[in-house]
Design a protein around this motif. Structure first.
Motif, PDB file in Angstrom:
ATOM      1  N   SER A 257       0.844  -1.192   0.000  1.00 60.27           N
ATOM      2  CA  SER A 257       0.000   0.000   0.000  1.00 60.27           C
ATOM      3  C   SER A 257       0.878   1.241   0.000  1.00 60.27           C
ATOM      4  O   SER A 257       2.018   1.218   0.488  1.00 60.27           O
ATOM      5  CB  SER A 257      -0.904  -0.004   1.239  1.00 60.27           C
ATOM      6  N   ILE A 258       0.335   2.331  -0.540  1.00 62.88           N
ATOM      7  CA  ILE A 258       1.051   3.608  -0.471  1.00 62.88           C
ATOM      8  C   ILE A 258       1.265   4.031   0.985  1.00 62.88           C
ATOM      9  O   ILE A 258       2.135   4.844   1.276  1.00 62.88           O
ATOM     10  CB  ILE A 258       0.298   4.712  -1.238  1.00 62.88           C
ATOM     11  N   GLN A 259       0.505   3.428   1.905  1.00 63.68           N
ATOM     12  CA  GLN A 259       0.678   3.759   3.315  1.00 63.68           C
ATOM     13  C   GLN A 259       1.953   3.156   3.905  1.00 63.68           C
ATOM     14  O   GLN A 259       2.321   3.466   5.041  1.00 63.68           O
ATOM     15  CB  GLN A 259      -0.537   3.310   4.125  1.00 63.68           C
ATOM     16  N   ALA A 260       2.633   2.326   3.126  1.00 65.85           N
ATOM     17  CA  ALA A 260       3.913   1.784   3.584  1.00 65.85           C
ATOM     18  C   ALA A 260       4.934   2.906   3.789  1.00 65.85           C
ATOM     19  O   ALA A 260       5.946   2.717   4.471  1.00 65.85           O
ATOM     20  CB  ALA A 260       4.440   0.763   2.592  1.00 65.85           C
ATOM     21  N   GLU A 261       4.657   4.070   3.198  1.00 65.11           N
ATOM     22  CA  GLU A 261       5.534   5.225   3.360  1.00 65.11           C
ATOM     23  C   GLU A 261       5.203   6.041   4.605  1.00 65.11           C
ATOM     24  O   GLU A 261       5.912   6.983   4.949  1.00 65.11           O
ATOM     25  CB  GLU A 261       5.430   6.142   2.135  1.00 65.11           C
TER      26      GLU A 261
ATOM     27  N   GLY B 110       0.903   1.048   8.014  1.00 65.73           N
ATOM     28  CA  GLY B 110       2.032   1.298   7.125  1.00 65.73           C
ATOM     29  C   GLY B 110       3.272   0.530   7.534  1.00 65.73           C
ATOM     30  O   GLY B 110       3.984  -0.039   6.685  1.00 65.73           O
ATOM     31  N   PHE B 111       3.547   0.483   8.849  1.00 65.35           N
ATOM     32  CA  PHE B 111       4.707  -0.273   9.340  1.00 65.35           C
ATOM     33  C   PHE B 111       4.604  -1.744   8.940  1.00 65.35           C
ATOM     34  O   PHE B 111       5.586  -2.364   8.516  1.00 65.35           O
ATOM     35  CB  PHE B 111       4.808  -0.169  10.866  1.00 65.35           C
ATOM     36  N   SER B 112       3.414  -2.312   9.092  1.00 67.43           N
ATOM     37  CA  SER B 112       3.245  -3.738   8.803  1.00 67.43           C
ATOM     38  C   SER B 112       3.390  -4.026   7.311  1.00 67.43           C
ATOM     39  O   SER B 112       3.946  -5.054   6.909  1.00 67.43           O
ATOM     40  CB  SER B 112       1.875  -4.222   9.304  1.00 67.43           C
ATOM     41  N   LYS B 113       2.900  -3.111   6.470  1.00 71.21           N
ATOM     42  CA  LYS B 113       3.040  -3.289   5.033  1.00 71.21           C
ATOM     43  C   LYS B 113       4.502  -3.168   4.608  1.00 71.21           C
ATOM     44  O   LYS B 113       4.987  -3.931   3.763  1.00 71.21           O
ATOM     45  CB  LYS B 113       2.172  -2.269   4.290  1.00 71.21           C
ATOM     46  N   LYS B 114       5.203  -2.194   5.199  1.00 72.23           N
ATOM     47  CA  LYS B 114       6.622  -2.010   4.884  1.00 72.23           C
ATOM     48  C   LYS B 114       7.423  -3.242   5.313  1.00 72.23           C
ATOM     49  O   LYS B 114       8.338  -3.693   4.595  1.00 72.23           O
ATOM     50  CB  LYS B 114       7.153  -0.771   5.604  1.00 72.23           C
ATOM     51  N   ALA B 115       7.075  -3.805   6.452  1.00 71.64           N
ATOM     52  CA  ALA B 115       7.767  -4.999   6.926  1.00 71.64           C
ATOM     53  C   ALA B 115       7.551  -6.159   5.973  1.00 71.64           C
ATOM     54  O   ALA B 115       8.468  -6.954   5.713  1.00 71.64           O
ATOM     55  CB  ALA B 115       7.279  -5.366   8.326  1.00 71.64           C
ATOM     56  N   GLY B 116       6.342  -6.279   5.432  1.00 72.07           N
ATOM     57  CA  GLY B 116       6.059  -7.333   4.462  1.00 72.07           C
ATOM     58  C   GLY B 116       6.861  -7.145   3.181  1.00 72.07           C
ATOM     59  O   GLY B 116       7.358  -8.116   2.595  1.00 72.07           O
TER      60      GLY B 116
ATOM     61  N   ARG C  10       2.648  -1.137  -4.513  1.00 73.49           N
ATOM     62  CA  ARG C  10       2.099  -0.235  -3.504  1.00 73.49           C
ATOM     63  C   ARG C  10       0.830   0.395  -4.076  1.00 73.49           C
ATOM     64  O   ARG C  10       0.856   1.472  -4.680  1.00 73.49           O
ATOM     65  CB  ARG C  10       3.119   0.845  -3.140  1.00 73.49           C
ATOM     66  N   PHE C  11      -0.274  -0.289  -3.867  1.00 74.67           N
ATOM     67  CA  PHE C  11      -1.530   0.184  -4.444  1.00 74.67           C
ATOM     68  C   PHE C  11      -2.029   1.437  -3.737  1.00 74.67           C
ATOM     69  O   PHE C  11      -1.996   1.512  -2.502  1.00 74.67           O
ATOM     70  CB  PHE C  11      -2.612  -0.894  -4.335  1.00 74.67           C
ATOM     71  N   PRO C  12      -2.525   2.419  -4.497  1.00 75.87           N
ATOM     72  CA  PRO C  12      -3.325   3.473  -3.871  1.00 75.87           C
ATOM     73  C   PRO C  12      -4.720   2.907  -3.589  1.00 75.87           C
ATOM     74  O   PRO C  12      -4.896   1.686  -3.530  1.00 75.87           O
ATOM     75  CB  PRO C  12      -3.353   4.566  -4.955  1.00 75.87           C
ATOM     76  N   ASN C  13      -5.711   3.750  -3.447  1.00 78.33           N
ATOM     77  CA  ASN C  13      -7.076   3.277  -3.186  1.00 78.33           C
ATOM     78  C   ASN C  13      -7.605   2.538  -4.415  1.00 78.33           C
ATOM     79  O   ASN C  13      -7.576   3.072  -5.525  1.00 78.33           O
ATOM     80  CB  ASN C  13      -7.990   4.463  -2.861  1.00 78.33           C
ATOM     81  N   VAL C  14      -8.092   1.330  -4.195  1.00 75.85           N
ATOM     82  CA  VAL C  14      -8.630   0.518  -5.278  1.00 75.85           C
ATOM     83  C   VAL C  14     -10.156   0.525  -5.176  1.00 75.85           C
ATOM     84  O   VAL C  14     -10.712   0.370  -4.086  1.00 75.85           O
ATOM     85  CB  VAL C  14      -8.111  -0.933  -5.205  1.00 75.85           C
TER      86      VAL C  14
END
Length: 369
Positions: free
Chosen positions: A94-98, A104-110, A129-133
């Motif tokens: 997700s773009i929230q990985a940033e 966001g932390f969990s997505k970045k870790a993945g 890193r998908f934005p809103n789908v």
């Protein structure tokens, strides 16, 4: 090719699996929350490609973010490595990985653990890193503003917008699925170390809500939105997928008299109006002409004749028409015209006009053919 899809019952997974089957892929391992974890071992052993779409985005407790987005990814990669299966792995981030938030932390870790796995094993890593789908089958009142807006407006429920000026970056589910299938065939869209969906739409929350309300209103005023705009076309399709199942249909106003009926079907601001005309046996309708308004007539049932006469001429031109041979007849400007039912049953004619009827400027002048 054997394809593993985690999160197969989720929004993206369900759309992806459906389209994979449409395109002839038959060996699809669908893994979801309902699947026995023991099945994952066999799936990971046999898979030639992994779409890792499973994740957590609305947990009861924030600790579940790491368990669902990092923990399960770790487990998946461990099983693949155990079987020495170095097939490509796509992960939905997700773009929230940033951003500095638990999700966001969990997505970045993945993401990080997949990149590490790729370096270690040589397996191809595809991180999106998908934005809103948005699109059909997305759960409303969950984590998608568009799904919530479409569902609530279609069901006559209120929506809440704190700041209508907020800009949303959006990707449509069909574009996402197309990109993922491209990735399956080694034709992904890369942007540095990440992959992306190339078609992104930017629009404010206020504009989105305004469009969806206009879709609801269109069933009353018989209009169709401007579908030449790609986002509007995709949003309109999405909205219709949220209609209540007992409200798929809506009534049209039939203008009925002794001659038959005339009913407006569709009006558009730039492509004119479509109507349905029903004429009783022996009835003649029309006998008028236009300066700029032009029309197309298509008789789909019954038989009749369409007559023309240039307004400054005595010559009458006739075209025989029938529902047994579908034929479009153009109605040029400057010709008075009429249509007569020559049969013994109702004659049904689809009529298109290049502009919808404006009572203030009807551009219609009575003159017998």
């Amino acid at each position: 090719m054997k394809i593993l899809v985690t999160g197969a019952k989720g929004f993206i997974g369900k759309n992806l699996v459906s389209e994979l089957r449409n395109r002839g892929y038959t060996d699809i391992f669908e893994f979801s929350k309902e699947t026995n974890l023991s099945s994952l071992d066999q799936y990971c052993k046999e898979a030639n490609f992994v779409f890792h779409l499973a994740g957590i985005n609305r947990p009861k407790d924030q600790s579940e973010y790491m368990d669902g987005n990092y923990g399960f990814t770790s487990l998946l990669l461990e099983i693949l490595e155990k079987h020495q299966n170095n097939c490509p792995v796509m992960i939905s981030s997700s773009i929230q990985a940033e951003l500095n938030n638990p999700y966001g932390f969990s997505k970045k870790a993945g993401e990080d653990i997949l990149f590490e796995y790729s370096k270690k094993t040589g397996a191809k890593a595809l991180v999106y890193r998908f934005p809103n789908v948005f699109g059909k089958w997305c759960k409303p009142n969950y984590n998608s503003a568009i799904a919530t807006f479409c569902h609530n407006i279609a069901h006559g429920l209120p929506i809440s917008i704190n700041d209508p000026s907020v800009v949303m970056n959006l990707v449509y589910i069909d574009d996402v699925v197309e990109e993922l299938i491209n990735a399956l065939n080694s034709n992904e869209t890369s942007n540095g170390e990440f992959c992306e969906v190339s078609v992104v739409h930017s629009i404010t929350l206020g504009q989105i809500a305004e469009l969806i309300y206009s879709f609801k209103e269109s069933r009353i005023n018989r209009s169709i939105p401007n579908l030449s705009n790609h986002f509007t076309k995709k949003l309109y399709s999405t909205y219709l997928s949220y209609l209540p199942e007992n409200q798929f249909s809506y009534e049209l106003k039939m203008n009925i008299d002794q001659r038959g009926s005339f009913t407006e079907f569709i009006k558009t601001p730039d492509r004119g109006q479509v109507s349905v005309n029903i004429s009783k046996p022996g009835i003649t309708k029309g006998n008028h002409w236009h300066h700029t308004k032009n029309e197309k007539f298509l008789v789909v049932s019954g038989q009749g004749v369409i007559r023309f006469r240039k307004i400054d001429s005595d010559e009458i031109i006739e075209y025989l028409v029938s529902g047994e041979k579908l034929e479009v007849v153009d109605i040029p400007i400057g010709y008075t015209h009429n249509i007569e039912n020559l049969g013994d049953t109702d004659m049904v004619t689809i009529m298109w006009a290049n502009e919808y009827f404006d009572p203030e400027k009807p551009d219609t002048y009575f003159l017998e053919v």
